[in-house]
Scaffold this active site. Sequence first.
Site, PDB file in Angstrom:
ATOM      1  N   HIS A   1     -12.506   7.443 -10.269  1.00  0.00           N
ATOM      2  CA  HIS A   1     -12.738   7.287 -11.714  1.00  0.00           C
ATOM      3  C   HIS A   1     -13.978   6.427 -11.961  1.00  0.00           C
ATOM      4  O   HIS A   1     -14.777   6.720 -12.856  1.00  0.00           O
ATOM      5  CB  HIS A   1     -11.511   6.632 -12.363  1.00  0.00           C
ATOM      6  CG  HIS A   1     -10.314   7.527 -12.437  1.00  0.00           C
ATOM      7  ND1 HIS A   1     -10.350   8.762 -13.038  1.00  0.00           N
ATOM      8  CD2 HIS A   1      -9.035   7.358 -12.000  1.00  0.00           C
ATOM      9  CE1 HIS A   1      -9.158   9.329 -12.971  1.00  0.00           C
ATOM     10  NE2 HIS A   1      -8.340   8.503 -12.344  1.00  0.00           N
TER      11      HIS A   1
ATOM     12  N   GLU B   1      -8.606  13.335 -13.882  1.00  0.00           N
ATOM     13  CA  GLU B   1      -7.660  13.098 -12.784  1.00  0.00           C
ATOM     14  C   GLU B   1      -7.900  14.078 -11.639  1.00  0.00           C
ATOM     15  O   GLU B   1      -7.820  13.711 -10.468  1.00  0.00           O
ATOM     16  CB  GLU B   1      -6.219  13.224 -13.292  1.00  0.00           C
ATOM     17  CG  GLU B   1      -5.797  12.129 -14.259  1.00  0.00           C
ATOM     18  CD  GLU B   1      -5.882  10.740 -13.656  1.00  0.00           C
ATOM     19  OE1 GLU B   1      -5.639  10.607 -12.438  1.00  0.00           O
ATOM     20  OE2 GLU B   1      -6.201   9.795 -14.404  1.00  0.00           O
TER      21      GLU B   1
ATOM     22  N   HIS C   1      -8.637   7.234  -5.054  1.00  0.00           N
ATOM     23  CA  HIS C   1      -8.516   8.023  -6.281  1.00  0.00           C
ATOM     24  C   HIS C   1      -8.979   7.204  -7.486  1.00  0.00           C
ATOM     25  O   HIS C   1      -9.752   7.703  -8.324  1.00  0.00           O
ATOM     26  CB  HIS C   1      -7.063   8.468  -6.470  1.00  0.00           C
ATOM     27  CG  HIS C   1      -6.759   8.999  -7.826  1.00  0.00           C
ATOM     28  ND1 HIS C   1      -6.847  10.337  -8.158  1.00  0.00           N
ATOM     29  CD2 HIS C   1      -6.372   8.359  -8.974  1.00  0.00           C
ATOM     30  CE1 HIS C   1      -6.528  10.496  -9.431  1.00  0.00           C
ATOM     31  NE2 HIS C   1      -6.233   9.321  -9.947  1.00  0.00           N
ATOM     32  N   GLU C   2      -8.509   5.942  -7.565  1.00  0.00           N
ATOM     33  CA  GLU C   2      -8.910   5.085  -8.679  1.00  0.00           C
ATOM     34  C   GLU C   2     -10.413   4.821  -8.663  1.00  0.00           C
ATOM     35  O   GLU C   2     -11.074   4.793  -9.711  1.00  0.00           O
ATOM     36  CB  GLU C   2      -8.150   3.754  -8.624  1.00  0.00           C
ATOM     37  CG  GLU C   2      -6.647   3.878  -8.825  1.00  0.00           C
ATOM     38  CD  GLU C   2      -6.292   4.484 -10.171  1.00  0.00           C
ATOM     39  OE1 GLU C   2      -7.011   4.204 -11.152  1.00  0.00           O
ATOM     40  OE2 GLU C   2      -5.309   5.243 -10.243  1.00  0.00           O
TER      41      GLU C   2
END
Length: 440
Positions: free
Chosen positions: A304, A380, A300-301
């Site tokens: 970004h 997000e 997920h990070e």
Amino acid sequence: MLGCLRTMELSDQMFYSLFLFIWLLYLWEEYLAYKQRCMYRAAHDVPEELQAVLPRETYIKASVYQLEHARLESLHALFTQLESTAILLLGGIPYLWDFSGRLLSSFEYGPEYEISQSAIFLLLASLYSWLVGLPWSVYLTFVVEERHGFNKQTAGFFVKDKLKKFAVTEAILLPVSCLLLHVIKLGGENFFIYAWLFVCIVSLVLVTIYADYIAPLFDNFKPLPEGPLREAIESLAKRLSFPLTKIYVVDGSRRSAHSNAYFYGFYKNKRIVLFDTLLQQEGDTEKGCTQDEILAVLCHELGHWNYQHTLKHIVFSQMNLFFCFLLFQTLMGWPELFSAFGFHSEYPVLIGMLLTFQFALAPYNTMVGFAAVAISRRFERQADQFARGMGHGKHLLAALLRLNATNLGFPEADPLYSIWHHTHPTLLERIRALGGKKDN
């Protein structure tokens, strides 16, 4: 005489218009907070989508914890609003500026040393803010967080940590602020361009050095030991062509039981940081995440990074800052703005910045803040879908549920409150988005 009267009338109109806006904004935010507290109080049954994975006992505990937090935040917001009102109506800002000047004159320095007076003003204002905020921080840490099992700090560690943070903050803030004032004074008619460039450069430098030189003053960063987890993280980074150079574990458990993970660094010098509370300890599977769940969180990070969200945030913030400095240059030429807040015969640059950025631009800042929250929430969602697309959707769901339970996060939010405040979608929204699609 007539011109002076008109000036006074304009300054009064300006003051009371901004004063009214600040109070209307406070009442709006308190209304939203009230709606969210009502949700916590009404929490009895787990939402249908979570009934199979979220125990009712945990759901109720989360509502109680978040309600206690919300009540304290509401009380603190009221105190801050009344404090700000008193400072404005009683002339606290001009009083502190005059006091700083008298303190400077005791060392035989006159009003021509405006930057020195500004440094004293900033130091005194920061000290006041730190002292006023300390009781709230003590109550939050040793009552609210302690009651729910999150606080890991001793009184000695807390005091030492607070003093160290204040000292480090002032060691950075005061020199940077003085240099900025020098840049503005030397910048001439286009000082806003040079001021913006200076702040932009300083911000990038601080972001670059923070994790390597500033954060270690408060926490211990150790390399993640060799083993399956490290190998899996390096394999994930290689798969995504993420230029990973180091993986650290930070001892966040000295302060709190809350968990987190993040990456930092520019260009081909990226580092990943895991909180030790995120890792499962040997023989204890109740706390922390499994290896697959940690990889999903990191994916997920890295989403970004893949979508360049950090760069987009930087560009957005710098464009906003440029516009604010442009308006600041315009407003510095308005004696009415200074007169509205009690400065009738002198127009210090620092005070001009304070009045512009904190008060005159309050309506604009509110709109920009709302836009920034909406953009962050969209980012997000994109990062969640990136992890799902990489085949980590199932484990990301499991990690979100585990971290939500561990941190006593509440899975729902009042729609208006969420739109105004939440930089992340609620747990329920994320589960619906991730659970509705199969992994690739």
